[in-house]
Write an enzyme that holds these catalytic residues in place. Structure first.
Site, PDB file in Angstrom:
ATOM      1  N   LYS A  83      78.600 -10.467 100.099  1.00  0.00           N
ATOM      2  CA  LYS A  83      77.500 -10.667 100.950  1.00  0.00           C
ATOM      3  C   LYS A  83      76.258  -9.742 100.703  1.00  0.00           C
ATOM      4  O   LYS A  83      75.030 -10.135 100.886  1.00  0.00           O
ATOM      5  CB  LYS A  83      78.013 -10.402 102.361  1.00  0.00           C
ATOM      6  CG  LYS A  83      77.243 -10.868 103.627  1.00  0.00           C
ATOM      7  CD  LYS A  83      77.716 -10.574 104.937  1.00  0.00           C
ATOM      8  CE  LYS A  83      76.708 -10.696 105.779  1.00  0.00           C
ATOM      9  NZ  LYS A  83      77.114 -10.562 107.339  1.00  0.00           N
ATOM     10  N   THR A 124      70.797  -0.162 116.242  1.00  0.00           N
ATOM     11  CA  THR A 124      71.936  -1.310 116.564  1.00  0.00           C
ATOM     12  C   THR A 124      73.182  -0.654 117.180  1.00  0.00           C
ATOM     13  O   THR A 124      73.598   0.336 116.691  1.00  0.00           O
ATOM     14  CB  THR A 124      72.208  -2.448 115.525  1.00  0.00           C
ATOM     15  OG1 THR A 124      72.885  -3.500 115.857  1.00  0.00           O
ATOM     16  CG2 THR A 124      72.806  -1.610 114.206  1.00  0.00           C
ATOM     17  N   ASP A 180      79.739 -15.569 110.126  1.00  0.00           N
ATOM     18  CA  ASP A 180      79.918 -15.457 108.733  1.00  0.00           C
ATOM     19  C   ASP A 180      81.107 -16.350 108.457  1.00  0.00           C
ATOM     20  O   ASP A 180      81.376 -16.865 107.201  1.00  0.00           O
ATOM     21  CB  ASP A 180      80.545 -14.117 108.551  1.00  0.00           C
ATOM     22  CG  ASP A 180      79.368 -13.166 107.960  1.00  0.00           C
ATOM     23  OD1 ASP A 180      78.255 -13.636 107.786  1.00  0.00           O
ATOM     24  OD2 ASP A 180      79.547 -11.969 108.089  1.00  0.00           O
ATOM     25  N   ASP A 222      66.569  -8.056 113.655  1.00  0.00           N
ATOM     26  CA  ASP A 222      67.176  -9.250 114.593  1.00  0.00           C
ATOM     27  C   ASP A 222      67.476 -10.347 113.687  1.00  0.00           C
ATOM     28  O   ASP A 222      66.503 -10.516 112.727  1.00  0.00           O
ATOM     29  CB  ASP A 222      65.838  -9.857 115.678  1.00  0.00           C
ATOM     30  CG  ASP A 222      66.673 -10.568 116.595  1.00  0.00           C
ATOM     31  OD1 ASP A 222      67.648 -10.029 117.106  1.00  0.00           O
ATOM     32  OD2 ASP A 222      66.147 -11.437 116.825  1.00  0.00           O
ATOM     33  N   ARG A 243      70.288 -10.048 105.326  1.00  0.00           N
ATOM     34  CA  ARG A 243      69.951  -8.499 105.559  1.00  0.00           C
ATOM     35  C   ARG A 243      69.911  -7.532 104.482  1.00  0.00           C
ATOM     36  O   ARG A 243      69.007  -6.649 104.237  1.00  0.00           O
ATOM     37  CB  ARG A 243      71.378  -8.184 106.136  1.00  0.00           C
ATOM     38  CG  ARG A 243      71.313  -6.674 106.907  1.00  0.00           C
ATOM     39  CD  ARG A 243      72.397  -6.555 107.901  1.00  0.00           C
ATOM     40  NE  ARG A 243      72.294  -7.293 109.278  1.00  0.00           N
ATOM     41  CZ  ARG A 243      72.912  -8.229 109.497  1.00  0.00           C
ATOM     42  NH1 ARG A 243      73.977  -8.621 108.570  1.00  0.00           N
ATOM     43  NH2 ARG A 243      72.658  -9.061 110.592  1.00  0.00           N
ATOM     44  N   ASN A 252      75.610  -2.848 117.284  1.00  0.00           N
ATOM     45  CA  ASN A 252      76.600  -4.042 116.776  1.00  0.00           C
ATOM     46  C   ASN A 252      77.394  -3.271 115.727  1.00  0.00           C
ATOM     47  O   ASN A 252      76.645  -3.066 114.283  1.00  0.00           O
ATOM     48  CB  ASN A 252      75.637  -5.217 116.198  1.00  0.00           C
ATOM     49  CG  ASN A 252      76.688  -6.120 115.499  1.00  0.00           C
ATOM     50  OD1 ASN A 252      77.433  -5.899 114.737  1.00  0.00           O
ATOM     51  ND2 ASN A 252      76.168  -7.483 115.902  1.00  0.00           N
TER      52      ASN A 252
HETATM   53  P1  IMP Z   1      71.412 -10.382 116.973  1.00  0.00           P
HETATM   54  O1  IMP Z   1      70.648 -10.018 115.679  1.00  0.00           O
HETATM   55  O2  IMP Z   1      72.310  -9.184 117.382  1.00  0.00           O
HETATM   56  O3  IMP Z   1      70.602 -10.962 117.898  1.00  0.00           O
HETATM   57  O4  IMP Z   1      72.487 -11.582 116.428  1.00  0.00           O
HETATM   58  C1  IMP Z   1      72.246 -12.944 116.579  1.00  0.00           C
HETATM   59  C2  IMP Z   1      73.637 -13.486 116.412  1.00  0.00           C
HETATM   60  O5  IMP Z   1      73.728 -13.853 115.114  1.00  0.00           O
HETATM   61  C3  IMP Z   1      74.929 -12.853 116.789  1.00  0.00           C
HETATM   62  O6  IMP Z   1      75.806 -13.853 117.151  1.00  0.00           O
HETATM   63  C4  IMP Z   1      75.471 -12.246 115.527  1.00  0.00           C
HETATM   64  O7  IMP Z   1      76.900 -12.248 115.703  1.00  0.00           O
HETATM   65  C5  IMP Z   1      74.875 -13.301 114.425  1.00  0.00           C
HETATM   66  N1  IMP Z   1      74.664 -12.490 113.295  1.00  0.00           N
HETATM   67  C6  IMP Z   1      73.692 -11.703 112.858  1.00  0.00           C
HETATM   68  N2  IMP Z   1      73.706 -11.161 111.694  1.00  0.00           N
HETATM   69  C7  IMP Z   1      74.800 -11.971 111.331  1.00  0.00           C
HETATM   70  C8  IMP Z   1      75.416 -12.068 109.827  1.00  0.00           C
HETATM   71  O8  IMP Z   1      74.907 -11.321 108.961  1.00  0.00           O
HETATM   72  N3  IMP Z   1      76.267 -12.955 109.548  1.00  0.00           N
HETATM   73  C9  IMP Z   1      76.826 -13.784 110.594  1.00  0.00           C
HETATM   74  N4  IMP Z   1      76.254 -13.812 111.854  1.00  0.00           N
HETATM   75  C10 IMP Z   1      75.338 -12.867 111.987  1.00  0.00           C
END
Ligand code: IMP
Length: 196
Positions: free
Chosen positions: A174, A7, A154, A71, A180, A9
């Protein structure tokens, strides 16, 4: 044991690093591997599982290293499960913009039940073995956005049995209850069993 965390992110990287801290697994991140440093995989799947698998396979194939991708999405019951698998793309802009848009859509609707779903996918390019793991966390959408640090949604999600949003509860808390952490606890058990 070496595992590439597939990832880009930073919020996810931080959480996964912390969740796997005591696992004995050596973690690598994309910026350490030139072939995947800038790899961005299009999330074209229709489900969390399809997207997680797409990402894990792409990173594993480009790097030659066993990879874990995930995801995640937020599903709001009264919105028919939206934003769901399109949680990142359903509105362009910042996390704040998406949080604000979601609160605007709910307005003062008292039905605010929601859940986070994470599907993690492990793929080993040598053995061609793949496996998925799911974690969920239920809760509800707050009435306003908190300005505490957290990422994604969050700032507006209050887990069941808590009074504060995730961003306010903080990362340590968390990581004991989250979608997760539930998925990654299973990942660690599996990787230790197969002796990655
Ligand atoms: P992706 O899994 O990167 O496609 O994330 C999808 C969306 O969910 C994005 O806008 C992320 O910022 C949000 N997201 C993913 N994981 C979390 C989390 O643990 N907390 C809050 N938002 C999340």
């Amino acid at each position: 044991m070496r595992l590439l965390v597939a990832t880009q992110n930073p919020g996810k990287q931080q959480e996964i690093r912390s969740l796997l801290k005591t696992s004995g697994i050596e973690l690598l991140f994309p910026n350490q591997i030139p072939t995947v440093a800038n790899l961005d995989v299009a999330e074209t799947g229709k489900t969390f599982a399809e997207n997680a698998e797409l990402k894990a396979r792409a990173f594993a194939q480009e790097s030659g290293i066993a990879s874990i991708a995930e995801d995640t999405g937020l599903q709001v019951a009264v919105l028919g499960g939206e934003p769901g698998v399109a949680s990142k793309r359903w509105l362009s802009g910042s996390d704040y913009d998406r949080n604000k848009a979601l609160l605007d859509r709910l307005a003062d609707n008292p039905h605010r039940a929601a859940k986070f779903v994470t599907v993690a996918y492990f793929y080993d390019p040598i053995s061609a073995v793949g496996r998925s793991f799911t974690g969920e966390m239920s809760g509800e959408i707050a009435m306003k956005i908190s300005n505490d640090t957290g990422f994604g949604y969050d700032s507006i999600f209050i887990p069941t049995e808590e009074k504060e949003v995730l961003a306010k509860l903080g990362l340590n808390k968390k990581n004991t209850i989250s979608h997760r952490s539930i998925a990654f606890t299973q990942v660690v058990e599996y990787l230790q069993k197969i002796n990655l």
